[in-house]
Write an enzyme that holds these catalytic residues in place. Structure first.
Site, PDB file in Angstrom:
ATOM      1  CB  CYS A   1      -0.837   0.007   1.193  1.00  0.00           C
ATOM      2  SG  CYS A   1      -2.125  -1.430   1.267  1.00  0.00           S
TER       3      CYS A   1
HETATM    4  N1  NAD Z   1      -2.785  -5.906   1.937  1.00  0.00           N
HETATM    5  C1  NAD Z   1      -3.376  -4.713   2.530  1.00  0.00           C
HETATM    6  O1  NAD Z   1      -2.949  -4.390   3.834  1.00  0.00           O
HETATM    7  C2  NAD Z   1      -4.283  -3.793   2.031  1.00  0.00           C
HETATM    8  C3  NAD Z   1      -4.945  -2.826   2.754  1.00  0.00           C
HETATM    9  C4  NAD Z   1      -5.934  -2.135   2.217  1.00  0.00           C
HETATM   10  C5  NAD Z   1      -5.989  -2.023   0.848  1.00  0.00           C
HETATM   11  N2  NAD Z   1      -5.379  -3.062  -0.198  1.00  0.00           N
HETATM   12  C6  NAD Z   1      -5.703  -3.165  -1.422  1.00  0.00           C
HETATM   13  O2  NAD Z   1      -6.351  -4.267  -1.580  1.00  0.00           O
HETATM   14  C7  NAD Z   1      -6.472  -4.805  -2.770  1.00  0.00           C
HETATM   15  C8  NAD Z   1      -5.824  -6.353  -2.781  1.00  0.00           C
HETATM   16  O3  NAD Z   1      -4.778  -6.429  -1.913  1.00  0.00           O
HETATM   17  P1  NAD Z   1      -4.275  -7.594  -1.087  1.00  0.00           P
HETATM   18  O4  NAD Z   1      -3.104  -7.144  -0.185  1.00  0.00           O
HETATM   19  O5  NAD Z   1      -5.377  -8.358  -0.642  1.00  0.00           O
HETATM   20  O6  NAD Z   1      -3.752  -8.381  -2.558  1.00  0.00           O
HETATM   21  P2  NAD Z   1      -3.316 -10.085  -2.540  1.00  0.00           P
HETATM   22  O7  NAD Z   1      -2.307 -10.099  -3.431  1.00  0.00           O
HETATM   23  O8  NAD Z   1      -3.080 -10.420  -1.180  1.00  0.00           O
HETATM   24  O9  NAD Z   1      -4.625 -10.949  -2.902  1.00  0.00           O
HETATM   25  C9  NAD Z   1      -5.302 -10.525  -4.229  1.00  0.00           C
HETATM   26  C10 NAD Z   1      -5.811 -11.985  -4.853  1.00  0.00           C
HETATM   27  O10 NAD Z   1      -6.509 -11.731  -5.855  1.00  0.00           O
HETATM   28  C11 NAD Z   1      -6.247 -12.720  -6.899  1.00  0.00           C
HETATM   29  N3  NAD Z   1      -6.604 -12.251  -8.180  1.00  0.00           N
HETATM   30  C12 NAD Z   1      -5.633 -11.765  -9.021  1.00  0.00           C
HETATM   31  N4  NAD Z   1      -6.321 -11.548 -10.065  1.00  0.00           N
HETATM   32  C13 NAD Z   1      -7.524 -12.064  -9.989  1.00  0.00           C
HETATM   33  C14 NAD Z   1      -8.568 -12.007 -10.982  1.00  0.00           C
HETATM   34  N5  NAD Z   1      -8.818 -11.726 -12.305  1.00  0.00           N
HETATM   35  N6  NAD Z   1      -9.742 -13.070 -10.738  1.00  0.00           N
HETATM   36  C15 NAD Z   1      -9.606 -13.384  -9.412  1.00  0.00           C
HETATM   37  N7  NAD Z   1      -8.701 -13.366  -8.495  1.00  0.00           N
HETATM   38  C16 NAD Z   1      -7.546 -12.560  -8.779  1.00  0.00           C
HETATM   39  C17 NAD Z   1      -4.976 -13.314  -6.319  1.00  0.00           C
HETATM   40  O11 NAD Z   1      -4.705 -14.407  -6.761  1.00  0.00           O
HETATM   41  C18 NAD Z   1      -4.843 -12.946  -4.947  1.00  0.00           C
HETATM   42  O12 NAD Z   1      -5.227 -14.144  -4.309  1.00  0.00           O
HETATM   43  C19 NAD Z   1      -5.186  -3.826  -3.571  1.00  0.00           C
HETATM   44  O13 NAD Z   1      -5.581  -2.960  -4.418  1.00  0.00           O
HETATM   45  C20 NAD Z   1      -4.458  -3.096  -2.205  1.00  0.00           C
HETATM   46  O14 NAD Z   1      -3.988  -2.203  -2.682  1.00  0.00           O
HETATM   47  C21 NAD Z   1      -4.668  -3.961   0.599  1.00  0.00           C
END
Ligand code: NAD
Length: 460
Positions: free
Chosen positions: A276
């Site tokens: 992030c």
């Molecule tokens: N990790 C954090 O602390 C956090 C906090 C707030 C916001 N975010 C935001 O949330 C979003 C997700 O982050 P995250 O940390 O959960 O990511 P992550 O990589 O942990 O999880 C994303 C998941 O999406 C799946 N994926 C990718 N493309 C896909 C598709 N086309 N169809 C289905 N599944 C798909 C991946 O396999 C993975 O399991 C990002 O935009 C991030 O910036 C993350």
């Protein structure tokens, strides 16, 4: 105007009869899916990674903030299931998109995951569905990118289907605040969308904060993360100044934090990490530049924070030098690979940069991290597979220098202090002053080599 479609979905949400789909079962998607299932909805998780779907269906969690028991309870009660079959999206009443939003090498937004997910939603979109984007992104993504893709089906947003943006604000590893008790900001493309998304989240999350548009909701998240990034950049710069001025930044921040108003403590460190803070502000910066605006704070904080791994390497070099050693040939144990304490996430971790820089300078690098058992060659610039050293006195004593880059709370720092020959502490994990401990943003210990027991240890 409240249409029949709206009333019918509202009723299904109210009665917990709505089927909810969560696309992307990572750090954001899995906790959200579990919260929604706990609220009584039948939740289907969608992921391209079949291993994740298998884990969930087997009642196991792979996210530290979500327990196996929590997943198993939802799966056993039939309220949570996971699949890779995107055609099932058509059966969902509400769909949350939680896929990654990384940067390209050029620091431009990479919306490819969002676009793929929205294509999958569009392929089975039907009247009466609610679609919510949760992935962090620049203001305008929901109405300029997602809405037109969904409206190509011939259905109209806020009339036939509903569309909103709601940023995820989860803080992995935070024992106090989680998906359930962090207020949820919601901005729909119209009033009906905002109301439906608020109603859905209101069933699972304590406080809902509606805003006037998806752009406002997108900007809220970017303000929050830019605020952190800039303040961390500021305190890192203060640390660099303290280093020059012979002051201890940790003492200064601690005392400043006693001010009961107008100050909020941020702490220096080896650089920014995670999915992030190092990334999201550049989404805003990119969007602002489209309008000819030059966002200076973001660029400056990016430069300062990006320079911290180099500063840490200089600090290690200086500490070794004072002990009559060079980086080249020394064994350096990196303590903590994860980007922050008590979690296993290594994405963008500055530890990886520090370790690669030391490796390039000829150091024999090792690492110890109770949360990161192995490091694949492709995950860092050193280019070889590694595995964690055991956190034992022998492993600590074996290194010429121990660099504390992540302050996991499970580590016994007294043992580290007793066993290490030389420590560079970038997190203030070691309390007090010691002749063989160099802290980031603090004066070097006085005449280390003149301390008999240290001289005995380091010259041996
Ligand atoms: N990790 C954090 O602390 C956090 C906090 C707030 C916001 N975010 C935001 O949330 C979003 C997700 O982050 P995250 O940390 O959960 O990511 P992550 O990589 O942990 O999880 C994303 C998941 O999406 C799946 N994926 C990718 N493309 C896909 C598709 N086309 N169809 C289905 N599944 C798909 C991946 O396999 C993975 O399991 C990002 O935009 C991030 O910036 C993350």
């Amino acid at each position: 105007m409240k249409t029949k479609t709206f009333e019918s979905l509202l009723e299904r949400i109210r009665a917990r009869e709505a089927q909810v789909g969560v696309i992307g079962l990572g750090y954001v998607g899995l906790p959200l899916a579990v919260e929604l299932a706990n609220a009584g909805f039948a939740v289907t998780g969608f992921d391209v990674d079949s291993a994740k779907a298998d884990e969930i269906n087997g009642g196991r969690s792979y996210i530290p903030d979500v327990s196996d028991e929590a997943v198993a309870a939802c799966v056993t009660s039939g309220r949570l299931t996971a699949t890779t079959d995107m055609t099932l999206l058509g059966a969902m009443d509400a769909i949350d998109i939680c896929v990654p939003t990384p940067l390209r090498k050029t620091k431009d937004p990479d919306l490819s995951y969002v676009v793929l997910a929205v294509e999958a939603v569009a392929a089975t979109l039907r009247g009466g569905q609610l679609v919510i984007l949760e992935s962090t992104t620049y203001p305008g993504t929901t109405d300029e990118v997602v809405q037109p893709m969904l409206e190509e089906t011939g259905l109209a947003a806020d009339v036939d289907f509903f569309l909103a943006f709601s940023p995820e604000r989860v803080d992995p590893g935070n024992p106090t605040f989680n998906t359930h008790n962090v207020p949820k900001v919601v901005g729909g493309v119209g009033p009906a969308s905002t109301e439906l998304a608020s109603m859905l989240y209101g069933a699972a999350i304590e406080t809902i904060v509606p805003v006037s548009s998806p752009q406002a909701a997108e900007m809220v998240k970017l303000l929050e993360n830019t605020f952190r990034m800039v303040n961390i950049g500021l305190v890192n710069e203060i640390a660099l100044m303290c280093d020059r001025l012979g002051l201890d930044v940790w003492e200064v921040v601690k005392a400043a934090a006693t001010k009961p108003f107008g100050f909020m403590p941020f702490y220096p460190g080896p650089g920014l990490g995670g999915h992030c803070i190092p990334i999201d502000p550049f989404y805003l910066s990119w969007k602002a530049k489209q309008t000819g605006f030059d966002p200076r704070f973001i660029e400056l904080a990016g430069q300062i924070n990006g320079g911290m791994p180099h500063f840490v390497v200089d600090k290690i070099t200086d500490a070794l030098n004072r002990h009559e050693k060079s980086v080249n040939g020394s064994t350096i144990l990196i303590l903590g690979l994860a980007y922050k304490r008590d979690i296993d996430d290594m994405r963008e971790s500055p530890s990886l940069d520090v370790m690669a820089l030391l490796h390039q300078r000829g150091a024999k690098v090792r690492y110890a991290d109770p949360y990161v058992p192995t490091l694949a060659a492709r995950a860092w610039h050193g280019g070889f597979d590694m595995q964690t050293e055991p956190l034992t006195a022998a492993a600590i004593a074996d290194a010429d220098c121990v660099a504390i880059l992540t302050e996991h709370r499970t580590v016994d720092y007294d043992m580290v202090l007793r066993s290490a020959r030389l420590i560079v502490d970038t997190r203030n994990a070691i309390a007090g002053k010691h002749p063989h401990v160099f802290k980031l943003g603090a004066p070097a210990p006085v005449m280390t080599l003149e301390t008999p027991e240290v001289r005995e240890k380091v010259v041996a």
